[in-house]
Design an enzyme around this catalytic site. Structure first.
Site, PDB file in Angstrom:
ATOM      1  N   HIS A  21      -3.321 -18.494 149.445  1.00 16.96           N
ATOM      2  CA  HIS A  21      -4.280 -17.631 148.608  1.00 16.96           C
ATOM      3  C   HIS A  21      -5.012 -16.760 148.859  1.00 16.96           C
ATOM      4  CE1 HIS A  21      -4.917 -22.540 147.300  1.00 16.96           C
ATOM      5  NE2 HIS A  21      -3.489 -21.648 146.760  1.00 16.96           N
TER       6      HIS A  21
ATOM      7  N   GLU B 270       8.072 -24.215 149.322  1.00 18.11           N
ATOM      8  CA  GLU B 270       7.751 -25.535 149.372  1.00 18.11           C
ATOM      9  C   GLU B 270       8.086 -26.671 149.954  1.00 18.11           C
ATOM     10  OE1 GLU B 270       4.260 -25.543 148.151  1.00 18.11           O
ATOM     11  OE2 GLU B 270       3.839 -24.196 146.593  1.00 18.11           O
TER      12      GLU B 270
ATOM     13  N   ARG C 232     -11.250 -35.057 124.946  1.00 20.94           N
ATOM     14  CA  ARG C 232     -11.642 -35.781 126.810  1.00 20.94           C
ATOM     15  C   ARG C 232     -10.041 -36.376 127.135  1.00 20.94           C
ATOM     16  NH1 ARG C 232     -15.630 -37.442 123.372  1.00 20.94           N
ATOM     17  NH2 ARG C 232     -17.662 -36.273 123.887  1.00 20.94           N
TER      18      ARG C 232
ATOM     19  N   HIS D  52      -1.355 -22.559 152.496  1.00 18.32           N
ATOM     20  CA  HIS D  52      -2.223 -21.958 151.394  1.00 18.32           C
ATOM     21  C   HIS D  52      -3.358 -20.914 151.647  1.00 18.32           C
ATOM     22  CE1 HIS D  52       0.949 -24.578 149.488  1.00 18.32           C
ATOM     23  NE2 HIS D  52       0.529 -24.810 148.702  1.00 18.32           N
TER      24      HIS D  52
ATOM     25  N   ARG E  21      -4.308 -35.409 151.506  1.00 18.07           N
ATOM     26  CA  ARG E  21      -3.224 -35.265 150.402  1.00 18.07           C
ATOM     27  C   ARG E  21      -3.253 -33.679 150.542  1.00 18.07           C
ATOM     28  NH1 ARG E  21      -3.011 -35.568 143.576  1.00 18.07           N
ATOM     29  NH2 ARG E  21      -2.186 -33.394 143.496  1.00 18.07           N
TER      30      ARG E  21
ATOM     31  N   GLU F  35      -7.435 -36.151 146.875  1.00 14.62           N
ATOM     32  CA  GLU F  35      -7.480 -35.193 148.155  1.00 14.62           C
ATOM     33  C   GLU F  35      -8.823 -35.023 149.084  1.00 14.62           C
ATOM     34  OE1 GLU F  35      -5.904 -30.806 148.378  1.00 14.62           O
ATOM     35  OE2 GLU F  35      -6.982 -30.626 148.997  1.00 14.62           O
TER      36      GLU F  35
ATOM     37  N   HIS G 255       3.519 -17.212 144.589  1.00 19.53           N
ATOM     38  CA  HIS G 255       2.725 -18.574 145.201  1.00 19.53           C
ATOM     39  C   HIS G 255       3.352 -18.725 146.446  1.00 19.53           C
ATOM     40  CE1 HIS G 255       0.018 -21.728 145.714  1.00 19.53           C
ATOM     41  NE2 HIS G 255       1.530 -22.357 145.662  1.00 19.53           N
TER      42      HIS G 255
ATOM     43  N   ASN H 271      -1.235 -28.688 151.880  1.00 12.18           N
ATOM     44  CA  ASN H 271      -2.327 -26.905 151.687  1.00 12.18           C
ATOM     45  C   ASN H 271      -1.114 -26.160 152.948  1.00 12.18           C
ATOM     46  OD1 ASN H 271      -2.935 -27.240 149.028  1.00 12.18           O
ATOM     47  ND2 ASN H 271      -5.142 -28.396 150.053  1.00 12.18           N
TER      48      ASN H 271
ATOM     49  N   LYS I  82       5.763 -36.342 148.828  1.00 13.84           N
ATOM     50  CA  LYS I  82       4.806 -36.003 147.626  1.00 13.84           C
ATOM     51  C   LYS I  82       4.475 -37.037 146.991  1.00 13.84           C
ATOM     52  CE  LYS I  82       2.028 -32.920 145.071  1.00 13.84           C
ATOM     53  NZ  LYS I  82       1.369 -31.477 144.817  1.00 13.84           N
TER      54      LYS I  82
ATOM     55  N   LYS J 116      -2.867 -32.661 139.632  1.00 10.71           N
ATOM     56  CA  LYS J 116      -3.730 -31.168 139.715  1.00 10.71           C
ATOM     57  C   LYS J 116      -3.447 -30.512 138.392  1.00 10.71           C
ATOM     58  CE  LYS J 116      -4.723 -30.684 144.262  1.00 10.71           C
ATOM     59  NZ  LYS J 116      -4.751 -30.231 146.055  1.00 10.71           N
TER      60      LYS J 116
HETATM   61  P1  NAD Z   1       6.081 -19.438 137.846  1.00  8.87           P
HETATM   62  O1  NAD Z   1       5.308 -20.531 136.345  1.00  8.87           O
HETATM   63  O2  NAD Z   1       5.527 -18.509 136.981  1.00  8.87           O
HETATM   64  O3  NAD Z   1       7.204 -19.422 136.863  1.00  8.87           O
HETATM   65  C1  NAD Z   1       7.784 -18.248 137.774  1.00  8.87           C
HETATM   66  C2  NAD Z   1       8.908 -17.397 136.840  1.00  8.87           C
HETATM   67  O4  NAD Z   1      10.058 -17.843 136.778  1.00  8.87           O
HETATM   68  C3  NAD Z   1       8.427 -17.220 135.662  1.00  8.87           C
HETATM   69  O5  NAD Z   1       8.529 -15.557 135.317  1.00  8.87           O
HETATM   70  C4  NAD Z   1       8.823 -18.441 134.605  1.00  8.87           C
HETATM   71  O6  NAD Z   1       8.767 -17.696 133.616  1.00  8.87           O
HETATM   72  C5  NAD Z   1      10.085 -18.103 134.901  1.00  8.87           C
HETATM   73  N1  NAD Z   1      10.434 -19.624 134.816  1.00  8.87           N
HETATM   74  C6  NAD Z   1      10.585 -20.813 134.987  1.00  8.87           C
HETATM   75  N2  NAD Z   1      11.964 -21.246 134.581  1.00  8.87           N
HETATM   76  C7  NAD Z   1      12.997 -20.717 134.764  1.00  8.87           C
HETATM   77  C8  NAD Z   1      14.229 -20.912 134.825  1.00  8.87           C
HETATM   78  N3  NAD Z   1      14.712 -21.774 135.045  1.00  8.87           N
HETATM   79  N4  NAD Z   1      14.756 -19.585 134.534  1.00  8.87           N
HETATM   80  C9  NAD Z   1      14.728 -18.864 134.518  1.00  8.87           C
HETATM   81  N5  NAD Z   1      13.100 -18.029 134.584  1.00  8.87           N
HETATM   82  C10 NAD Z   1      12.278 -19.321 134.467  1.00  8.87           C
HETATM   83  O7  NAD Z   1       5.627 -19.622 138.160  1.00  8.87           O
HETATM   84  P2  NAD Z   1       5.509 -21.217 139.749  1.00  8.87           P
HETATM   85  O8  NAD Z   1       6.707 -20.976 141.254  1.00  8.87           O
HETATM   86  O9  NAD Z   1       6.378 -22.132 139.325  1.00  8.87           O
HETATM   87  O10 NAD Z   1       4.542 -21.619 139.756  1.00  8.87           O
HETATM   88  C11 NAD Z   1       3.512 -21.465 140.715  1.00  8.87           C
HETATM   89  C12 NAD Z   1       2.331 -21.547 140.435  1.00  8.87           C
HETATM   90  O11 NAD Z   1       1.831 -22.841 140.008  1.00  8.87           O
HETATM   91  C13 NAD Z   1       0.888 -21.310 140.540  1.00  8.87           C
HETATM   92  O12 NAD Z   1       0.024 -21.547 139.777  1.00  8.87           O
HETATM   93  C14 NAD Z   1       0.572 -22.089 141.506  1.00  8.87           C
HETATM   94  O13 NAD Z   1      -0.537 -21.824 141.936  1.00  8.87           O
HETATM   95  C15 NAD Z   1       0.829 -23.490 140.582  1.00  8.87           C
HETATM   96  N6  NAD Z   1       1.069 -24.645 141.808  1.00  8.87           N
HETATM   97  C16 NAD Z   1       0.140 -25.755 141.229  1.00  8.87           C
HETATM   98  C17 NAD Z   1       0.327 -26.942 142.311  1.00  8.87           C
HETATM   99  C18 NAD Z   1      -0.275 -27.941 141.927  1.00  8.87           C
HETATM  100  O14 NAD Z   1      -0.351 -29.169 142.874  1.00  8.87           O
HETATM  101  N7  NAD Z   1      -0.863 -28.304 140.591  1.00  8.87           N
HETATM  102  C19 NAD Z   1       1.443 -26.866 143.235  1.00  8.87           C
HETATM  103  C20 NAD Z   1       1.722 -25.710 143.440  1.00  8.87           C
HETATM  104  C21 NAD Z   1       1.884 -24.488 143.231  1.00  8.87           C
HETATM  105  N1  GLY Z   2       0.041 -28.848 145.990  1.00  6.85           N
HETATM  106  C1  GLY Z   2      -0.299 -29.889 146.489  1.00  6.85           C
HETATM  107  C2  GLY Z   2      -1.327 -30.933 146.366  1.00  6.85           C
HETATM  108  O1  GLY Z   2      -0.874 -30.802 144.895  1.00  6.85           O
HETATM  109  O2  GLY Z   2      -2.451 -31.962 146.766  1.00  6.85           O
END
Ligand code: NAD
Ligand code: GLY
Length: 374
Positions: A263, A196, A132, A259, A252, A248, A276, A256, A238, A154
């Site tokens: 998406h 971003e 939990r 997005h 917030r 949100e 992404h 997006n 942020k 998130k």
């Molecule tokens: P990812 O986590 O897939 O990382 C991208 C690639 O880089 C992967 O292959 C990873 O292994 C590699 N990598 C990571 N760090 C590295 C480093 N220092 N050196 C070499 N390679 C490295 O992708 P991302 O772009 O970091 O994140 C995308 C994800 O984040 C999506 O799933 C998206 O939906 C999510 N997201 C979430 C939020 C949120 O608010 N929670 C906001 C934006 C995006």
């Molecule tokens: N990346 C969108 C949010 O955190 O709200």
């Protein structure tokens, strides 16, 4: 703390921002070399039990450095998952739960997410749901995760029917941004993160947008006097938005921008084919074009948006073979939609975004039909 055009700050030192959420407030530490220095991590551990979750790409680069810095009295376990967006599933979260249970972890354990947004989102959700809710710390290693996904709580995973459809709001205890980790990031991933960063300028800070326009080549070369202030300003914007609207209900949603279109692109192409940030980049240009059609942005503004995305090496066209109907059916699944009305984030001016649910369908249809394809 808007970066100035004239005075480049020095960025050897560490800076700390705060996400102000009452008793759940937490710091964002930003600087080089944080990863191997336990002083940033230790105050935020809930107890002795620590589970570091990372992936097969990041583990060989940074897991040892992180573990080496941790004192012997901690009980440290590590779980290394496969890489990629396709791993962001409930099955992976089950693997994390299994590892925690197998190690006998109790409610005073701490999960550490070491990696990009995929790891951060999954580990956050595992922390939100294990017994939990337990503590977790974000150590983001991609630019995208450093400026966006690690801040704000998130968390979640994808469902075959939609991206990020299963999840929870669950805040980390701290975000530790070691800027040195970006040195190993592939250029395409860096560009995805820059999408971003550009987003913050477009939605809320036109001075930051101009500052970024002047520094895009330096950012792509990872010059520290450009990169560190860009990360700081993005995190600060942020943090401000999250403090105002954690779950949100309003402002917030502006985060997006691009997005809803993005998406749809990611889902249509199959998760992981378009990054992404790349999909968000093309989506922001679509949002800018639509804002122009609504009479809000000038043609010159759209040209500026296109130019900064191009300078960041982001796609300026939608995928070949993705038609108007594909976009519309996937955009209808967006979480922002209420009562079947399509809610889009658009730009009244550069630096001033709004939520809009009255786009004439024929105007949207025309944009989707005529927007360039790859
Ligand atoms: P990812 O986590 O897939 O990382 C991208 C690639 O880089 C992967 O292959 C990873 O292994 C590699 N990598 C990571 N760090 C590295 C480093 N220092 N050196 C070499 N390679 C490295 O992708 P991302 O772009 O970091 O994140 C995308 C994800 O984040 C999506 O799933 C998206 O939906 C999510 N997201 C979430 C939020 C949120 O608010 N929670 C906001 C934006 C995006
Ligand atoms: N990346 C969108 C949010 O955190 O709200």
């Amino acid at each position: 703390m808007t970066p100035s055009h004239d005075v480049p700050p020095s960025h050897d030192a560490l800076s700390t921002l705060r996400v102000a959420l009452g008793e759940r407030s937490y710091p964002i530490h930003i600087g080089p070399g944080l990863l191997g220095d336990p002083q940033w991590l230790m105050p935020h551990l809930a107890g002795r039990q620590v589970m570091v979750v990372t992936n097969e790409t990041v583990a060989p680069l940074y897991l040892d450095a992180l573990k080496r810095g941790l004192p012997d009295e901690l009980e440290v376990h590590a779980l290394v998952l496969p890489d990629g967006e396709a791993t962001k599933t409930l099955a992976s979260v089950e693997r994390i739960w299994d590892a925690l249970l197998a190690a006998g972890f109790n409610r005073r354990c701490t999960l550490i997410a070491l990696g990009g947004g995929v790891i951060g989102d999954m580990v956050g959700y595992a922390a939100a749901s294990y017994q939990r809710g337990v503590a977790f710390i974000q150590i983001p290693t991609t630019l995208l995760a450093q400026v966006d996904s690690s801040v704000g709580g998130k968390t979640g995973v994808n469902h075959p029917r939609g991206k990020n459809m299963i999840g929870a709001f669950w805040q980390p205890r701290a975000v530790l941004i070691d800027t040195d980790t970006l040195a190993s990031l592939p250029p395409r991933e860096l560009s995805a993160g820059l999408a971003e960063v550009i987003k913050y300028g477009l939605i809320r800070d036109d001075a930051f947008l101009s500052w970024l326009e002047a520094r895009m080549p330096a950012l792509r070369r990872l010059e520290v006097d450009a990169l560190t202030p860009a990360i700081e300003r993005s995190c600060s914007l942020k943090a401000e938005i999250v403090a105002e609207d954690e779950t949100e209900q309003g402002v917030r949603a502006l985060l997006n921008l691009g997005h809803t279109f993005g998406h749809a692109i990611e889902a249509h192409q199959g998760y992981g084919h378009w990054l992404h940030g790349e999909a968000v980049g093309a989506g922001m240009l679509m949002a800018a074009e639509l804002s122009h059609r609504l009479g809000w942005l000038e043609e010159d503004d759209v040209t500026r948006v296109r130019a900064i995305l191009e300078a960041a090496s982001l796609p300026l066209a939608a995928p070949a073979g993705m038609g108007e109907a594909d976009f519309l059916s996937l955009m209808r699944l967006d979480k922002k939609n209420l009562d079947e009305r399509l809610r889009l984030i658009l730009l009244r001016r550069l630096g001033d975004a709004c939520i809009h649910d009255e786009t004439p369908p024929e105007m949207l249809g025309e944009l989707l039909e005529n927007f360039p394809r790859q």
